[in-house]
Every structure is written in C-alpha cells, then in structure tokens.
Design a protein around this motif. Structure first.
Motif, mmCIF file in Angstrom:
data_model
loop_
_atom_site.group_PDB
_atom_site.id
_atom_site.type_symbol
_atom_site.label_atom_id
_atom_site.label_comp_id
_atom_site.label_asym_id
_atom_site.label_seq_id
_atom_site.Cartn_x
_atom_site.Cartn_y
_atom_site.Cartn_z
ATOM 1 N N CYS A 59 0.813 -1.026 -0.079
ATOM 2 C CA CYS A 59 -0.134 -0.149 0.249
ATOM 3 C C CYS A 59 0.936 1.205 -0.025
ATOM 4 O O CYS A 59 1.703 1.183 0.859
ATOM 5 C CB CYS A 59 -0.941 0.127 1.322
ATOM 6 S SG CYS A 59 -1.971 1.544 1.354
ATOM 7 N N MET A 60 0.657 2.113 -0.879
ATOM 8 C CA MET A 60 1.407 3.395 -1.137
ATOM 9 C C MET A 60 0.286 4.464 -1.007
ATOM 10 O O MET A 60 -0.761 4.656 -1.911
ATOM 11 C CB MET A 60 1.949 3.767 -2.312
ATOM 12 C CG MET A 60 2.754 4.965 -2.362
ATOM 13 S SD MET A 60 3.859 5.125 -3.725
ATOM 14 C CE MET A 60 2.582 5.575 -5.060
ATOM 15 N N ILE A 61 0.436 5.489 -0.245
ATOM 16 C CA ILE A 61 -0.499 6.482 0.066
ATOM 17 C C ILE A 61 -0.051 8.014 -0.367
ATOM 18 O O ILE A 61 1.255 8.360 -0.141
ATOM 19 C CB ILE A 61 -0.885 6.728 1.579
ATOM 20 C CG1 ILE A 61 -1.742 5.584 2.268
ATOM 21 C CG2 ILE A 61 -1.902 7.897 1.786
ATOM 22 C CD1 ILE A 61 -1.575 5.465 3.394
ATOM 23 N N VAL A 62 -0.772 8.803 -1.451
ATOM 24 C CA VAL A 62 -0.330 9.893 -1.998
ATOM 25 C C VAL A 62 -1.173 11.238 -1.532
ATOM 26 O O VAL A 62 -2.527 10.880 -1.743
ATOM 27 C CB VAL A 62 -0.204 9.752 -3.485
ATOM 28 C CG1 VAL A 62 0.674 10.860 -3.955
ATOM 29 C CG2 VAL A 62 0.638 8.618 -3.976
ATOM 30 N N HIS A 63 -0.784 12.161 -0.766
ATOM 31 C CA HIS A 63 -1.594 13.237 -0.692
ATOM 32 C C HIS A 63 -0.563 14.543 -0.731
ATOM 33 O O HIS A 63 0.598 14.467 -0.534
ATOM 34 C CB HIS A 63 -2.377 13.200 0.422
ATOM 35 C CG HIS A 63 -1.575 12.924 1.729
ATOM 36 N ND1 HIS A 63 -1.048 14.188 2.381
ATOM 37 C CD2 HIS A 63 -1.716 12.108 2.695
ATOM 38 C CE1 HIS A 63 -0.494 14.015 3.633
ATOM 39 N NE2 HIS A 63 -1.069 12.784 3.794
ATOM 40 N N GLU A 64 -1.254 15.629 -1.074
ATOM 41 C CA GLU A 64 -0.700 16.839 -1.031
ATOM 42 C C GLU A 64 -0.350 17.663 0.100
ATOM 43 O O GLU A 64 0.725 18.392 0.126
ATOM 44 C CB GLU A 64 -1.517 17.987 -2.094
ATOM 45 C CG GLU A 64 -1.011 19.038 -2.530
ATOM 46 C CD GLU A 64 -1.768 20.035 -3.479
ATOM 47 O OE1 GLU A 64 -1.702 21.294 -3.578
ATOM 48 O OE2 GLU A 64 -2.687 19.309 -4.173
ATOM 49 N N ALA A 65 -1.054 17.239 1.162
ATOM 50 C CA ALA A 65 -0.837 17.903 2.428
ATOM 51 C C ALA A 65 0.530 17.568 3.291
ATOM 52 O O ALA A 65 1.183 16.768 2.723
ATOM 53 C CB ALA A 65 -1.921 17.662 3.318
ATOM 54 N N THR A 66 0.897 18.250 4.201
ATOM 55 C CA THR A 66 2.099 18.062 4.712
ATOM 56 C C THR A 66 2.123 16.469 5.464
ATOM 57 O O THR A 66 0.907 16.164 5.536
ATOM 58 C CB THR A 66 2.549 19.209 5.958
ATOM 59 O OG1 THR A 66 1.157 19.322 6.843
ATOM 60 C CG2 THR A 66 2.634 20.603 5.210
ATOM 61 N N ARG A 67 3.094 16.074 5.618
ATOM 62 C CA ARG A 67 3.302 14.591 5.799
ATOM 63 C C ARG A 67 2.912 14.560 7.512
ATOM 64 O O ARG A 67 1.819 13.592 7.752
ATOM 65 C CB ARG A 67 4.629 14.298 5.685
ATOM 66 C CG ARG A 67 4.829 12.973 6.473
ATOM 67 C CD ARG A 67 6.622 12.502 6.172
ATOM 68 N NE ARG A 67 6.757 11.031 6.385
ATOM 69 C CZ ARG A 67 6.726 9.868 5.539
ATOM 70 N NH1 ARG A 67 6.267 10.370 4.478
ATOM 71 N NH2 ARG A 67 6.851 8.820 6.087
ATOM 72 N N THR A 68 3.498 15.190 8.498
ATOM 73 C CA THR A 68 3.222 15.159 9.760
ATOM 74 C C THR A 68 1.574 15.345 10.124
ATOM 75 O O THR A 68 1.095 16.314 9.905
ATOM 76 C CB THR A 68 4.073 15.839 10.792
ATOM 77 O OG1 THR A 68 5.418 15.569 10.513
ATOM 78 C CG2 THR A 68 3.358 15.664 12.296
#
Length: 334
Positions: free
Chosen positions: A267-276
């Motif tokens: 599973c890989m998750i991709v989003h534009e928001a900051t990581r933490t």
C-alpha cells in the motif's frame, strides 16, 4: 464540462430542485466567484438565493449554521481553504455539534465549498491542504473530488446531506486534468472520459471510493489532484497497480481499501498536504490494523513536506512523478 462547470451545474440543479438551497460567500453573487464556480447563478435565481457576504469567514459559516438550524440548506463558499481558519470555531463548536447538543431537534445541513491545494503559485496563503483538520472533527464529513463527474455527483449528495460537509475542490484540476508533469500544459477535460457530465440531476453516495485502475501488485490510495499524478506514474512505469480514488475521506470506504490491500499485499498513500498528522497517517494506521498479516512491505507515504508552502517552489513541494516513482520502486522491492 470541466470541474468548474460541473460544480456550477450541481449548484444550479439544486437551486432549481430545492427552494431551501441558498448560496453565500465573498464575490459569489454578481461576480460569480473568484474561480467563476457560481457564474450566472444570481442572475438566474435571484439575490435572495445567491448573495455576497462581507469578508468574514467567521460570519459566513456562523450565518450558515443558523440558516441550517432554521431549515435552509446553505452552501457557503470560503474563497480559499487557507481562509477557513477564522470560521473554524463555528464549524467545530456549532456545526459539528448542533445535532448532538439539541438531541436531534436541530441540524446543520450545510456544505462548505472551498478551493484547496496548489496549482496557482499561491504559496502559503492560497495553497494549503487542511483536510486532516476536518477529518478529526466528529460530526463533519469531508469530501474531495478528482473529476468533473464526481464533483457534480458528490456536491449534490453533500447538499442533500443533513450533516455539515466540507467540500474541498482541487484548484490544479479546476480547468482540466494533466499528465502528472507540472511543467506541461493542462490537458482539456474534453479529452478525458471523466468529463462526460450529465446536465440533469444525479448523485454519488458519500463514503464510496472509486477504483480508477485495477491491479494486483500494489494499492495506491489518493484523492483530488494526486489521483491524476499517481495514475500518470503508474501508467508510465507499466506497474500493475490498483489506484483508488477515495473521493470521501469522512465517511471513508474502508472496505474498498481493505479488500484491495489484502489482494495486493502492498500500500502506497499519496496526498498533497504536509506529512506529519496528514490524513495519510490515519490511512496507514487503518491499513496496518486491518491488513497486517497480508502486508508484504511497510505502508509508504508520499506527501507534501513539513514546511510552509513555498511560492516559487510549488512544483517541488508537490508529490511529483519522481518522488512517486521512487516510492513505488522501493515498495515493490521490499
């Protein structure tokens, strides 16, 4: 239709169907919105149905809460997601709680529309992705479309919902999809199958993800703009990946996620928001809790950086093709 036109069509449809629907916000009336999402609606439906507000996000959302309690279905627009913070207390303390505090006597059937994310070199005051703040609030739904078809169907469902919905619209794909490479022109939606948007009423149930690409090797979870970037990389590399567009973060289609990860084992998750503390952290925890014995590699996240959003380095801040490609290659080797 492009996404702007689809959103306009959804609003027009609901104004026609339900006399309780009203639209309010900065410049949404005569001007038709800074991105033209409400263009022509005041002229067609009148100034009592579509009207401008003062520059007061706290006031816009607070008034919408009162309208909902009174029996209307307000659709307030916050001009940029970055400006929603002055109205945060009204969402947290009033909209999210009114059903519970009143033991069901009052509800807040309001849909807060707001352009969000990068795409216009707006920097830290016009490009933030604050979705995780709202997914943390019990009583609020959070929706982020990635295509014109989904934007219209989801927005109609949101307006018809009896609970408050935060409806974030990715600015980068307002006018068209792109091939995942930020230095190339935006491609017209007319060449994209997701641009086939019916003019009439239809709705897409909140809480149902869309499997946009079926695969066996790895599950890629994304939403909004990042769906297009992830698809571009997967297609370019020829990876047998299953790409899931979440569409709705709350409620979340955990069944679709679990079924896919149990099948692929990765599973890989991709989003534009900051990581933490981004929504990817919640997704990662859910996948680990539900699919641990099926995982063949650690869950991996590709996100924005833990820095203020840069103006000139926007494309470097985005989880772009190079970073996603590197992550995919890594997870497939583990």
């Amino acid at each position: 239709m492009n996404m702007i036109e689809a959103i306009n069509s959804a609003l027009d449809t609901m104004l026609d169907r339900d006399p309780d629907v009203v639209i309010l916000g900065e410049d949404v009336g005569y001007f038709g919105g800074v991105f033209r999402a409400t263009a022509g609606l005041q002229e067609k439906h009148g100034k009592t149905r579509v009207f401008d507000s003062p520059i007061s996000e706290n006031g816009i959302i607070g008034v919408a809460v009162g309208m909902g309690a009174y029996g209307l279905r307000p659709v307030p627009e916050i001009q940029f997601a970055d400006y929603i913070y002055p109205g945060l207390d009204q969402i947290v303390s009033e909209a999210a709680r009114i059903r519970y505090r009143s033991v069901g006597q009052f509800i807040a059937p309001m849909t807060i529309r707001s352009p969000y994310g990068g795409g216009i070199f707006g920097g830290q005051t016009h490009s933030q992705s604050p979705e995780s703040l709202f997914t943390h609030m019990s009583g609020v739904k959070t929706v982020i479309p990635s295509t014109p078809y989904d934007a219209k169907g989801l927005l109609i469902a949101a307006i018809e919902c009896d609970d408050p919905v935060v409806f974030f619209e990715p600015k980068r794909i307002y006018n068209g999809p792109f091939d995942g490479h930020y230095d190339r022109p935006v491609q017209p939606w007319a060449k994209h199958p997701a641009s086939d948007v019916p003019k009439d009423y239809y709705r897409i149930e909140l809480g149902k993800a869309n499997i946009v690409r079926v695969g066996e090797a790895v599950t890629v979870l994304a939403y909004g703009t990042m769906v297009h970037v992830a698809l571009a990389v997967v297609e370019e590399l020829g990876i047998d990946a299953e790409v899931i567009d979440l569409r709705s973060l709350v409620p979340l289609d955990i069944e679709a996620i679990e079924t896919s990860v149990r099948k692929t084992g990765r599973c890989m998750i991709v989003h534009e928001a900051t990581r933490t503390s981004g929504f990817g952290a919640e997704l990662s925890a859910l996948v680990q809790e539900r699919c641990f014995y099926h995982l063949e590699a650690p869950v991996i996240r590709v996100t924005g950086f833990d820095t203020p959003y840069p103006h000139s380095l926007e494309w470097a801040y985005f989880p772009g093709p190079i970073r996603i490609k590197t992550a995919l290659e890594k997870i497939l080797k583990d």
